[in-house]
Design a protein around this motif. Structure first.
Motif, PDB file in Angstrom:
ATOM      1  N   VAL A 368       0.837  -1.206   0.000  1.00  0.00           N
ATOM      2  CA  VAL A 368       0.000   0.000   0.000  1.00  0.00           C
ATOM      3  C   VAL A 368       0.879   1.266   0.000  1.00  0.00           C
ATOM      4  CG1 VAL A 368      -0.285   0.251   2.516  1.00  0.00           C
ATOM      5  CG2 VAL A 368      -2.167   0.899   0.990  1.00  0.00           C
ATOM      6  N   LEU A 369       2.111   1.124   0.468  1.00  0.00           N
ATOM      7  CA  LEU A 369       3.073   2.231   0.466  1.00  0.00           C
ATOM      8  C   LEU A 369       3.737   2.353  -0.906  1.00  0.00           C
ATOM      9  CD1 LEU A 369       4.766   1.382   3.871  1.00  0.00           C
ATOM     10  CD2 LEU A 369       3.551   3.528   3.394  1.00  0.00           C
ATOM     11  N   ASP A 370       4.307   3.506  -1.178  1.00  0.00           N
ATOM     12  CA  ASP A 370       5.028   3.728  -2.432  1.00  0.00           C
ATOM     13  C   ASP A 370       6.428   3.110  -2.350  1.00  0.00           C
ATOM     14  OD1 ASP A 370       6.030   4.754  -4.860  1.00  0.00           O
ATOM     15  OD2 ASP A 370       6.785   6.539  -3.828  1.00  0.00           O
ATOM     16  N   VAL A 371       6.446   1.785  -2.253  1.00  0.00           N
ATOM     17  CA  VAL A 371       7.688   1.003  -2.310  1.00  0.00           C
ATOM     18  C   VAL A 371       7.364  -0.257  -3.110  1.00  0.00           C
ATOM     19  CG1 VAL A 371       9.449  -0.281  -1.024  1.00  0.00           C
ATOM     20  CG2 VAL A 371       8.474   1.806  -0.038  1.00  0.00           C
ATOM     21  N   SER A 372       8.089  -0.479  -4.203  1.00  0.00           N
ATOM     22  CA  SER A 372       7.856  -1.670  -5.039  1.00  0.00           C
ATOM     23  C   SER A 372       9.197  -2.309  -5.345  1.00  0.00           C
ATOM     24  CB  SER A 372       7.177  -1.290  -6.355  1.00  0.00           C
ATOM     25  OG  SER A 372       5.999  -0.566  -6.110  1.00  0.00           O
ATOM     26  N   GLY A 373       9.260  -3.616  -5.219  1.00  0.00           N
ATOM     27  CA  GLY A 373      10.503  -4.329  -5.470  1.00  0.00           C
ATOM     28  C   GLY A 373      10.601  -4.834  -6.897  1.00  0.00           C
ATOM     29  N   HIS A 374      11.826  -5.174  -7.271  1.00  0.00           N
ATOM     30  CA  HIS A 374      12.037  -5.890  -8.524  1.00  0.00           C
ATOM     31  C   HIS A 374      11.398  -7.274  -8.419  1.00  0.00           C
ATOM     32  CE1 HIS A 374      15.991  -3.516  -9.581  1.00  0.00           C
ATOM     33  NE2 HIS A 374      14.894  -2.784  -9.661  1.00  0.00           N
ATOM     34  N   LEU A 375      11.299  -7.947  -9.544  1.00  0.00           N
ATOM     35  CA  LEU A 375      10.865  -9.344  -9.579  1.00  0.00           C
ATOM     36  C   LEU A 375      11.923 -10.213  -8.903  1.00  0.00           C
ATOM     37  CD1 LEU A 375       8.581 -11.022 -11.118  1.00  0.00           C
ATOM     38  CD2 LEU A 375      10.342 -11.480 -12.820  1.00  0.00           C
ATOM     39  N   GLY A 376      11.503 -11.241  -8.172  1.00  0.00           N
ATOM     40  CA  GLY A 376      12.500 -12.172  -7.647  1.00  0.00           C
ATOM     41  C   GLY A 376      12.487 -12.347  -6.142  1.00  0.00           C
ATOM     42  N   GLY A 377      11.347 -12.049  -5.480  1.00  0.00           N
ATOM     43  CA  GLY A 377      11.252 -12.247  -4.036  1.00  0.00           C
ATOM     44  C   GLY A 377      11.392 -10.964  -3.243  1.00  0.00           C
ATOM     45  N   PHE A 378      11.661  -9.851  -3.932  1.00  0.00           N
ATOM     46  CA  PHE A 378      11.913  -8.587  -3.224  1.00  0.00           C
ATOM     47  C   PHE A 378      10.630  -7.985  -2.633  1.00  0.00           C
ATOM     48  CE2 PHE A 378      15.280  -9.052  -6.412  1.00  0.00           C
ATOM     49  CZ  PHE A 378      16.386  -9.044  -5.569  1.00  0.00           C
ATOM     50  N   ASN A 379       9.498  -8.155  -3.314  1.00  0.00           N
ATOM     51  CA  ASN A 379       8.252  -7.594  -2.772  1.00  0.00           C
ATOM     52  C   ASN A 379       7.810  -8.336  -1.516  1.00  0.00           C
ATOM     53  OD1 ASN A 379       7.397  -5.321  -4.558  1.00  0.00           O
ATOM     54  ND2 ASN A 379       7.761  -6.910  -6.099  1.00  0.00           N
ATOM     55  N   PHE A 380       8.037  -9.640  -1.483  1.00  0.00           N
ATOM     56  CA  PHE A 380       7.759 -10.370  -0.238  1.00  0.00           C
ATOM     57  C   PHE A 380       8.681  -9.889   0.877  1.00  0.00           C
ATOM     58  CE2 PHE A 380       5.466 -13.965  -2.470  1.00  0.00           C
ATOM     59  CZ  PHE A 380       4.286 -13.796  -1.753  1.00  0.00           C
ATOM     60  N   GLN A 381       9.962  -9.674   0.566  1.00  0.00           N
ATOM     61  CA  GLN A 381      10.886  -9.234   1.619  1.00  0.00           C
ATOM     62  C   GLN A 381      10.477  -7.866   2.153  1.00  0.00           C
ATOM     63  OE1 GLN A 381      13.089 -11.114   3.159  1.00  0.00           O
ATOM     64  NE2 GLN A 381      13.469  -9.432   4.594  1.00  0.00           N
ATOM     65  N   TRP A 382       9.953  -6.989   1.285  1.00  0.00           N
ATOM     66  CA  TRP A 382       9.455  -5.697   1.773  1.00  0.00           C
ATOM     67  C   TRP A 382       8.244  -5.913   2.692  1.00  0.00           C
ATOM     68  CZ3 TRP A 382      10.408  -1.250   3.403  1.00  0.00           C
ATOM     69  CH2 TRP A 382       9.392  -0.306   3.603  1.00  0.00           C
ATOM     70  N   ALA A 383       7.371  -6.848   2.325  1.00  0.00           N
ATOM     71  CA  ALA A 383       6.208  -7.153   3.178  1.00  0.00           C
ATOM     72  C   ALA A 383       6.680  -7.612   4.550  1.00  0.00           C
ATOM     73  CB  ALA A 383       5.334  -8.224   2.526  1.00  0.00           C
ATOM     74  N   TRP A 384       7.615  -8.565   4.579  1.00  0.00           N
ATOM     75  CA  TRP A 384       8.098  -9.094   5.875  1.00  0.00           C
ATOM     76  C   TRP A 384       8.762  -7.978   6.692  1.00  0.00           C
ATOM     77  CZ3 TRP A 384       5.318 -12.803   4.549  1.00  0.00           C
ATOM     78  CH2 TRP A 384       5.585 -13.711   3.509  1.00  0.00           C
ATOM     79  N   ALA A 385       9.647  -7.203   6.031  1.00  0.00           N
ATOM     80  CA  ALA A 385      10.449  -6.211   6.759  1.00  0.00           C
ATOM     81  C   ALA A 385       9.608  -5.039   7.264  1.00  0.00           C
ATOM     82  CB  ALA A 385      11.571  -5.702   5.843  1.00  0.00           C
ATOM     83  N   SER A 386       8.715  -4.514   6.427  1.00  0.00           N
ATOM     84  CA  SER A 386       7.886  -3.370   6.865  1.00  0.00           C
ATOM     85  C   SER A 386       6.925  -3.812   7.965  1.00  0.00           C
ATOM     86  CB  SER A 386       7.132  -2.764   5.684  1.00  0.00           C
ATOM     87  OG  SER A 386       6.286  -3.707   5.054  1.00  0.00           O
ATOM     88  N   ALA A 387       6.427  -5.059   7.847  1.00  0.00           N
ATOM     89  CA  ALA A 387       5.503  -5.596   8.873  1.00  0.00           C
ATOM     90  C   ALA A 387       6.214  -5.769  10.210  1.00  0.00           C
ATOM     91  CB  ALA A 387       4.958  -6.936   8.394  1.00  0.00           C
ATOM     92  N   TYR A 388       7.416  -6.300  10.161  1.00  0.00           N
ATOM     93  CA  TYR A 388       8.192  -6.508  11.379  1.00  0.00           C
ATOM     94  C   TYR A 388       8.503  -5.163  12.045  1.00  0.00           C
ATOM     95  CZ  TYR A 388      11.876  -8.027  14.556  1.00  0.00           C
ATOM     96  OH  TYR A 388      12.633  -8.260  15.673  1.00  0.00           O
ATOM     97  N   ALA A 389       8.860  -4.169  11.222  1.00  0.00           N
ATOM     98  CA  ALA A 389       9.205  -2.835  11.752  1.00  0.00           C
ATOM     99  C   ALA A 389       8.002  -2.263  12.523  1.00  0.00           C
ATOM    100  CB  ALA A 389       9.603  -1.904  10.614  1.00  0.00           C
ATOM    101  N   ALA A 390       6.827  -2.310  11.914  1.00  0.00           N
ATOM    102  CA  ALA A 390       5.622  -1.779  12.575  1.00  0.00           C
ATOM    103  C   ALA A 390       5.306  -2.566  13.839  1.00  0.00           C
ATOM    104  CB  ALA A 390       4.445  -1.813  11.614  1.00  0.00           C
ATOM    105  N   ALA A 391       5.484  -3.883  13.768  1.00  0.00           N
ATOM    106  CA  ALA A 391       5.106  -4.760  14.890  1.00  0.00           C
ATOM    107  C   ALA A 391       5.878  -4.460  16.174  1.00  0.00           C
ATOM    108  CB  ALA A 391       5.318  -6.223  14.495  1.00  0.00           C
ATOM    109  N   GLN A 392       7.048  -3.827  16.028  1.00  0.00           N
ATOM    110  CA  GLN A 392       7.834  -3.495  17.225  1.00  0.00           C
ATOM    111  C   GLN A 392       7.312  -2.274  17.968  1.00  0.00           C
ATOM    112  OE1 GLN A 392       9.976  -6.044  17.742  1.00  0.00           O
ATOM    113  NE2 GLN A 392       9.064  -6.610  15.769  1.00  0.00           N
ATOM    114  N   PHE A 393       6.373  -1.555  17.319  1.00  0.00           N
ATOM    115  CA  PHE A 393       5.916  -0.280  17.892  1.00  0.00           C
ATOM    116  C   PHE A 393       4.411  -0.196  18.111  1.00  0.00           C
ATOM    117  CE2 PHE A 393      10.000   0.492  15.986  1.00  0.00           C
ATOM    118  CZ  PHE A 393      10.651   1.219  16.974  1.00  0.00           C
ATOM    119  N   VAL A 394       3.648  -1.110  17.511  1.00  0.00           N
ATOM    120  CA  VAL A 394       2.177  -1.029  17.661  1.00  0.00           C
ATOM    121  C   VAL A 394       1.757  -1.391  19.088  1.00  0.00           C
ATOM    122  CG1 VAL A 394       1.673  -1.439  15.241  1.00  0.00           C
ATOM    123  CG2 VAL A 394       1.900  -3.399  16.791  1.00  0.00           C
TER     124      VAL A 394
END
Length: 394
Positions: A368-394
């Protein structure tokens, strides 16, 4: 009913945020309008889920604010996700270029995430429509849903972008962002096949539909990718095409080197000297399929014995094969796009916590954010990393 955290969207980012926040002892409610969690996970990577990449770098991501992704990617890396996969005994392999896929099926990743959520005490409600969201006077948020009313201290939007609407993608996350004063950057389909309408080119692509050419170099707007291309009945697809589509704008020309491993002028001159009586289409059939060689000679060249070509004709053949230039009519759009480019302007979101700078306690993660990965697993890694970052503060 009061919760510490409500997360809307039970896809890759939502599930990861839920399990990570619940593991910190937060009471987490995860909501989704679909009848099943993680639908995109299940169909990704041809059903095998390319869940991350061994070579994740910030340069693998597109954003109007290119530094935004660095903090989250550094705090939850591909190695962290690989460790979770290993903990659950999910077998995987590197396909190519660092791309990690499940050996068996994508449901292994989804089951792993759901099992972690269950173990951490996440409450998951599917088939749940969000009818209204309001900021509560005392802080936090109030939600009216088809499953009842909920209040929470922290609200996380993990609803993804507009790509593949048949799997339930909607613009809901963008509506919430606008409601709370956020700016949206223009969205368009990324990692998407091209359509071609020019009659002769379309005929060529149609005739070659299903034919793949390995390791082509496709260039546009100063970007190049070396990967396979695939002819389709509507135009061009394949990894190199999907990659370059994220950098293409309507009217731009693509430049395709079909044989980047050869110095074509030199190679053609050598072949002419060594095999003067061989026909061009015979020669090309050693590099492409016989059908493709025949069609290229019908549409692009006159096929005759190599000894009959003058140097300027050989130079033209080398140029056409090494710098095939075409202007696509458009793309297949969100219907088949793997990702949505653009979205919520990250300059209004904390790169450390993913919290809105406009509305305290509101968080945005994933596509939903203006961050898009290349093809090859990068969009999943952004999902995992951004989710983990938020989870430490919610």
């Amino acid at each position: 009913m009061s919760q510490d955290v409500v997360i809307i969207g039970a896809g890759a980012a939502g599930l990861m945020c839920a399990l990570s926040a619940a593991a910190r002892g937060r009471q987490v409610l995860l909501l989704d309008h679909a009848n099943k969690a993680g639908k995109k996970i299940l169909m990704s990577g041809g059903g095998r889920c390319n869940f991350t990449n061994l070579y994740v770098e910030p340069s693998n991501f597109l954003s109007h604010n290119p530094h935004f992704c660095k903090s989250a990617l550094a705090r939850f890396t591909q190695w962290d996700f690989i460790a979770l996969v290993a903990k659950h005994g999910v077998p995987y392999h590197e396909k190519k270029l660092g791309q990690l896929f499940c050996d068996n099926k994508a449901s292994d990743i989804l089951e792993m995430l759901l099992s972690e959520c269950q173990e951490a005490g996440v409450r998951l409600l599917l088939d749940t429509r969000i009818e209204q969201i309001d900021a509560a006077a005392s802080g936090g948020y109030q939600l009216q849903t088809s499953a009842g009313a909920f209040t929470c201290q922290s609200l996380v939007i993990a609803t993804g972008g507009l790509s593949i609407p048949t799997l339930g993608a909607t613009g809901f996350g963008y509506q919430v962002a606008k409601q709370f004063g956020h700016s949206l950057l223009p969205t368009r389909a990324g990692l998407v096949p091209f359509t071609i309408t020019e009659p002769q080119l379309k005929a060529l692509c149609g005739e070659l539909s299903g034919t793949s050419v390995e390791d082509c170099v496709v260039s546009c707007n100063g970007q190049s990718f070396k990967e396979n291309i695939l002819f389709t009945h509507r135009g061009l697809s394949g990894p190199a095409i999907l990659q370059i589509s994220s950098f293409w704008q309507a009217g731009d020309a693509l430049h395709i080197d079909l044989l980047p491993h050869l110095d074509l002028p030199q190679w053609l001159a050598e072949q002419q000297a060594e095999r003067p009586n061989s026909e061009l289409k015979t020669l090309l059939a050693e590099l492409f399929t016989k059908k493709m060689a025949g069609l290229l000679c019908e549409q692009w060249f006159v096929s005759k014995p190599l000894k009959q070509y003058i140097p300027s004709e050989l130079a033209e053949i080398a140029e056409q094969l090494g710098n095939w230039t075409l202007v696509p009519a458009g793309t297949e759009g969100y219907r088949t796009a793997e990702v949505t480019l653009g979205g919520i302007d990250t300059r209004e979101v904390s790169s450390k916590t993913m919290e809105s700078q406009k509305a305290p306690g509101l968080y945005f993660i994933g596509e939903v954010l203006d961050v898009s990965g290349h093809l090859g697993g990068f969009n999943f890694q952004w999902a995992w990393a951004s989710a983990y970052a938020a989870a430490q503060f919610v």
